[in-house]
Write an enzyme that holds these catalytic residues in place. Sequence first.
Site, PDB file in Angstrom:
ATOM      1  CG  ASP A  29      -2.057   0.990   1.110  1.00 39.95           C
ATOM      2  OD1 ASP A  29      -3.219   0.545   1.022  1.00 39.95           O
ATOM      3  OD2 ASP A  29      -1.795   2.216   1.091  1.00 39.95           O
ATOM      4  CG  HIS A  45     -12.671  -4.349 -12.524  1.00 42.79           C
ATOM      5  ND1 HIS A  45     -11.916  -3.340 -11.965  1.00 42.79           N
ATOM      6  CD2 HIS A  45     -13.963  -4.064 -12.226  1.00 42.79           C
ATOM      7  CE1 HIS A  45     -12.729  -2.474 -11.377  1.00 42.79           C
ATOM      8  NE2 HIS A  45     -13.981  -2.894 -11.523  1.00 42.79           N
ATOM      9  CG  HIS A  96      -9.631  -4.006  -8.885  1.00 40.60           C
ATOM     10  ND1 HIS A  96      -9.326  -4.141 -10.228  1.00 40.60           N
ATOM     11  CD2 HIS A  96      -9.274  -5.178  -8.302  1.00 40.60           C
ATOM     12  CE1 HIS A  96      -8.810  -5.360 -10.438  1.00 40.60           C
ATOM     13  NE2 HIS A  96      -8.771  -6.002  -9.282  1.00 40.60           N
ATOM     14  CG  HIS A  98      -8.612  -3.146  -2.327  1.00 39.72           C
ATOM     15  ND1 HIS A  98      -9.609  -2.483  -3.024  1.00 39.72           N
ATOM     16  CD2 HIS A  98      -8.365  -2.404  -1.229  1.00 39.72           C
ATOM     17  CE1 HIS A  98      -9.943  -1.387  -2.357  1.00 39.72           C
ATOM     18  NE2 HIS A  98      -9.214  -1.321  -1.254  1.00 39.72           N
ATOM     19  CG  HIS A 100      -6.780  -2.833   3.198  1.00 41.36           C
ATOM     20  ND1 HIS A 100      -6.096  -1.665   2.958  1.00 41.36           N
ATOM     21  CD2 HIS A 100      -8.000  -2.660   2.632  1.00 41.36           C
ATOM     22  CE1 HIS A 100      -6.861  -0.813   2.301  1.00 41.36           C
ATOM     23  NE2 HIS A 100      -8.033  -1.398   2.086  1.00 41.36           N
TER      24      HIS A 100
HETATM   25  P1  5GP Z   1      -9.703   1.396   0.230  1.00 41.11           P
HETATM   26  O1  5GP Z   1      -9.795   2.701   0.951  1.00 41.11           O
HETATM   27  O2  5GP Z   1     -10.380   1.452  -1.114  1.00 41.11           O
HETATM   28  O3  5GP Z   1     -10.110   0.218   1.039  1.00 41.11           O
HETATM   29  O4  5GP Z   1      -8.153   1.165  -0.018  1.00 41.11           O
HETATM   30  C1  5GP Z   1      -7.457   1.692  -1.093  1.00 41.11           C
HETATM   31  C2  5GP Z   1      -6.002   1.654  -0.716  1.00 41.11           C
HETATM   32  O5  5GP Z   1      -5.235   1.844  -1.893  1.00 41.11           O
HETATM   33  C3  5GP Z   1      -5.580   2.752   0.275  1.00 41.11           C
HETATM   34  O6  5GP Z   1      -5.057   2.143   1.451  1.00 41.11           O
HETATM   35  C4  5GP Z   1      -4.528   3.541  -0.503  1.00 41.11           C
HETATM   36  O7  5GP Z   1      -3.448   3.961   0.299  1.00 41.11           O
HETATM   37  C5  5GP Z   1      -4.093   2.578  -1.585  1.00 41.11           C
HETATM   38  N1  5GP Z   1      -3.675   3.216  -2.815  1.00 41.11           N
HETATM   39  C6  5GP Z   1      -4.316   4.196  -3.499  1.00 41.11           C
HETATM   40  N2  5GP Z   1      -3.660   4.507  -4.628  1.00 41.11           N
HETATM   41  C7  5GP Z   1      -2.563   3.696  -4.661  1.00 41.11           C
HETATM   42  C8  5GP Z   1      -1.493   3.539  -5.602  1.00 41.11           C
HETATM   43  O8  5GP Z   1      -1.402   4.209  -6.639  1.00 41.11           O
HETATM   44  N3  5GP Z   1      -0.550   2.611  -5.303  1.00 41.11           N
HETATM   45  C9  5GP Z   1      -0.602   1.846  -4.169  1.00 41.11           C
HETATM   46  N4  5GP Z   1       0.370   0.972  -3.964  1.00 41.11           N
HETATM   47  N5  5GP Z   1      -1.610   1.950  -3.275  1.00 41.11           N
HETATM   48  C10 5GP Z   1      -2.566   2.870  -3.517  1.00 41.11           C
HETATM   49 ZN    ZN Z   2      -9.910  -2.922 -11.841  1.00 38.41          ZN
END
Ligand code: 5GP
Ligand code: ZN
Length: 112
Positions: A29, A45, A96, A98, A100
Site C-alpha cells: 500500500d 476486475h 476494485h 482488494h 488489506h
Molecule cells: P480502500 O480505501 O479502497 O479500502 O483502499 C485503497 C487503498 O489503496 C488505500 O489504502 C490507498 O493507500 C491505496 N492506494 C491508493 N492509490 C494507490 C497507488 O497508486 N498505489 C498503491 N500501492 N496503493 C494505492
Molecule cells: Zn480494476
Amino acid sequence: MECLFCSIIKGDIPSAKVFENEHVYAFKDINPNAPVHVLIVPKTHISSIDDIDAGNVCAVAEVLKAIPEIAKICGLENGYRVITNVGEDGGQTVKHLHFHLLGGTKLAVKLN
Ligand code: 5GP
Ligand code: ZN
C-alpha cells in the site's frame, strides 16, 4: 473495466510487488497503516464484495487461498489482519476488490 488497480496489475502504473500468480497480484500500500500493509487483488476486475457472483467467485477464492503464503512472505508468523472495505460507508476508495493485509505489530482492536 479499467481502473487504478487494473493499471497496476498490467504494470502501466508502478507498484512494489510482493506476490503474483495467475489469478492474484499483491503489492505494498502506498500509504501504509501498519509496518506491513499489503493490498491483495484478483487480476480480474471485480468492483467489491457486492459484485461477487457465480462467474467470478473462483477468482476470489484464489485471492483468499494466496493470503497465508503472502503473509509468510511478509514475515507475519505472529498473526495478521485482513480487511476489505465496501462502498461509501465502508470507506472504499478504489473500486476494485482488494484485501488489506495488515501486520508487523500488535494491531489495535478498533472498528472505526
Ligand atoms: P480502500 O480505501 O479502497 O479500502 O483502499 C485503497 C487503498 O489503496 C488505500 O489504502 C490507498 O493507500 C491505496 N492506494 C491508493 N492509490 C494507490 C497507488 O497508486 N498505489 C498503491 N500501492 N496503493 C494505492
Ligand atoms: Zn480494476
